[in-house]
Design a protein around this motif. Structure first.
Motif, PDB file in Angstrom:
ATOM      1  N   GLY A  61      38.326  30.290   1.150  1.00  0.00           N
ATOM      2  CA  GLY A  61      39.731  30.661   1.240  1.00  0.00           C
ATOM      3  C   GLY A  61      40.016  32.118   0.944  1.00  0.00           C
ATOM      4  N   ARG A  62      39.131  32.762   0.228  1.00  0.00           N
ATOM      5  CA  ARG A  62      39.304  34.186  -0.073  1.00  0.00           C
ATOM      6  C   ARG A  62      38.492  35.059   0.878  1.00  0.00           C
ATOM      7  NH1 ARG A  62      40.761  35.725  -6.036  1.00  0.00           N
ATOM      8  NH2 ARG A  62      42.301  34.108  -6.382  1.00  0.00           N
ATOM      9  N   ARG A  63      38.106  34.491   1.988  1.00  0.00           N
ATOM     10  CA  ARG A  63      37.310  35.163   3.020  1.00  0.00           C
ATOM     11  C   ARG A  63      35.995  35.716   2.473  1.00  0.00           C
ATOM     12  NH1 ARG A  63      42.406  37.895   5.351  1.00  0.00           N
ATOM     13  NH2 ARG A  63      43.257  36.212   6.576  1.00  0.00           N
ATOM     14  N   ARG A  64      35.389  34.971   1.575  1.00  0.00           N
ATOM     15  CA  ARG A  64      34.070  35.334   1.057  1.00  0.00           C
ATOM     16  C   ARG A  64      33.048  34.493   1.803  1.00  0.00           C
ATOM     17  NH1 ARG A  64      33.239  34.169  -4.608  1.00  0.00           N
ATOM     18  NH2 ARG A  64      31.554  35.664  -4.513  1.00  0.00           N
ATOM     19  N   GLY A  65      32.208  35.154   2.584  1.00  0.00           N
ATOM     20  CA  GLY A  65      31.147  34.460   3.291  1.00  0.00           C
ATOM     21  C   GLY A  65      30.015  34.108   2.346  1.00  0.00           C
ATOM     22  N   TRP A  66      29.030  33.412   2.883  1.00  0.00           N
ATOM     23  CA  TRP A  66      27.863  33.066   2.065  1.00  0.00           C
ATOM     24  C   TRP A  66      27.187  34.316   1.538  1.00  0.00           C
ATOM     25  CZ3 TRP A  66      24.882  28.674   5.038  1.00  0.00           C
ATOM     26  CH2 TRP A  66      25.584  27.472   4.896  1.00  0.00           C
ATOM     27  N   HIS A  67      27.197  35.381   2.322  1.00  0.00           N
ATOM     28  CA  HIS A  67      26.566  36.623   1.870  1.00  0.00           C
ATOM     29  C   HIS A  67      27.291  37.182   0.652  1.00  0.00           C
ATOM     30  CE1 HIS A  67      29.854  37.875   4.402  1.00  0.00           C
ATOM     31  NE2 HIS A  67      29.676  39.149   4.103  1.00  0.00           N
ATOM     32  N   ASP A  68      28.615  37.097   0.625  1.00  0.00           N
ATOM     33  CA  ASP A  68      29.372  37.563  -0.537  1.00  0.00           C
ATOM     34  C   ASP A  68      29.160  36.656  -1.746  1.00  0.00           C
ATOM     35  OD1 ASP A  68      30.651  39.901   0.419  1.00  0.00           O
ATOM     36  OD2 ASP A  68      32.116  38.689   1.503  1.00  0.00           O
ATOM     37  N   ARG A  69      29.158  35.368  -1.517  1.00  0.00           N
ATOM     38  CA  ARG A  69      28.962  34.439  -2.637  1.00  0.00           C
ATOM     39  C   ARG A  69      27.552  34.535  -3.211  1.00  0.00           C
ATOM     40  NH1 ARG A  69      31.513  29.154  -0.060  1.00  0.00           N
ATOM     41  NH2 ARG A  69      30.938  30.266   1.815  1.00  0.00           N
ATOM     42  N   ALA A  70      26.561  34.788  -2.357  1.00  0.00           N
ATOM     43  CA  ALA A  70      25.174  34.880  -2.830  1.00  0.00           C
ATOM     44  C   ALA A  70      24.969  36.076  -3.756  1.00  0.00           C
ATOM     45  CB  ALA A  70      24.213  34.972  -1.645  1.00  0.00           C
ATOM     46  N   VAL A  71      25.652  37.179  -3.486  1.00  0.00           N
ATOM     47  CA  VAL A  71      25.459  38.380  -4.304  1.00  0.00           C
ATOM     48  C   VAL A  71      26.604  38.608  -5.275  1.00  0.00           C
ATOM     49  CG1 VAL A  71      24.017  39.489  -2.571  1.00  0.00           C
ATOM     50  CG2 VAL A  71      26.463  39.979  -2.612  1.00  0.00           C
ATOM     51  N   GLY A  72      27.619  37.751  -5.255  1.00  0.00           N
ATOM     52  CA  GLY A  72      28.734  37.886  -6.184  1.00  0.00           C
ATOM     53  C   GLY A  72      29.662  39.037  -5.838  1.00  0.00           C
ATOM     54  N   SER A  73      29.956  39.194  -4.547  1.00  0.00           N
ATOM     55  CA  SER A  73      30.828  40.291  -4.126  1.00  0.00           C
ATOM     56  C   SER A  73      32.042  39.759  -3.385  1.00  0.00           C
ATOM     57  CB  SER A  73      30.052  41.265  -3.228  1.00  0.00           C
ATOM     58  OG  SER A  73      29.689  40.653  -2.012  1.00  0.00           O
ATOM     59  N   VAL A  74      32.986  40.658  -3.147  1.00  0.00           N
ATOM     60  CA  VAL A  74      34.185  40.341  -2.379  1.00  0.00           C
ATOM     61  C   VAL A  74      34.670  41.636  -1.733  1.00  0.00           C
ATOM     62  CG1 VAL A  74      35.792  40.663  -4.316  1.00  0.00           C
ATOM     63  CG2 VAL A  74      36.442  39.170  -2.431  1.00  0.00           C
TER      64      VAL A  74
END
Length: 140
Positions: free
Chosen positions: A114-127
Motif C-alpha cells: 500500500g505504500r508502493r514499496r516493492g519487494w526490492h524496497d522491503r528486502a533492503v528496508g527502503s522506501v
C-alpha cells in the motif's frame, strides 16, 4: 519554546500522513537512469549486442548514488529520494547494491504494498519519498 528544528520529524514507517510518490515519477527516474547507464556502458561494452553492461552499470549506480546520496541522477531530476524505511536515513552502499540487483530482476519491483514499496524496497528496508531540498538526509 520548541522551534521547527527541535521537533521530531516522523519517519516514513511512523508517519500516518505519508503519501508515496506517483508511479509515473518513479518510472521517469528509472528511464533517466537507464539511458545514462546505456551511455556509460558504451565505454566498455556493446549494450546492443550484450545485455549485461548496462545492467552492471545500473547496479553500480544504485550502490553508489542511493547508498551515499539517497538518490540516483534520475531521482534527482524527478525530485525523489530512497531512504531507510525505519529512520529516514541513507541505506548505505551494500543495501544500495542489493537494491540495484533486485531492481535489475524487474519482478520484485512490480509487486508492491500500500505504500508502493516493492519487494526490492522491503528486502533492503527502503522506501521512495518525495525529495525535500530543505531537509538533509541523516546518516544511518
Amino acid at each position: 519554546m520548541a522551534t521547527q528544528d527541535d521537533r521530531i520529524t516522523p519517519t516514513p514507517a511512523t508517519d500516518p500522513a505519508f503519501v508515496p510518490p506517483s508511479l509515473a515519477r518513479r518510472f521517469g527516474a528509472l528511464v533517466i537512469d537507464w539511458v545514462l547507464c546505456l551511455l556509460v556502458a558504451n565505454f566498455f561494452g556493446d549494450p546492443v549486442r550484450d545485455g549485461w553492461p548496462p545492467v552492471l552499470v545500473l547496479i553500480g549506480v544504485y550502490g553508489f548514488f542511493v547508498g551515499l546520496f539517497a538518490q540516483t541522477p534520475g531521482m534527482f531530476v524527478t525530485r525523489l529520494r530512497c531512504v531507510a524505511y525505519a529512520d529516514g536515513g541513507r541505506i548505505g552502499v551494500i543495501r544500495g547494491l542489493l537494491r540495484g540487483v533486485l531492481v535489475s530482476l524487474v519482478i520484485p519491483v512490480l509487486i508492491m504494498d500500500g505504500r508502493r514499496r516493492g519487494w526490492h524496497d522491503r528486502a533492503v528496508g527502503s522506501v521512495i519519498v518525495p525529495a525535500d531540498p530543505t531537509r538533509p538526509v541523516v546518516s544511518s
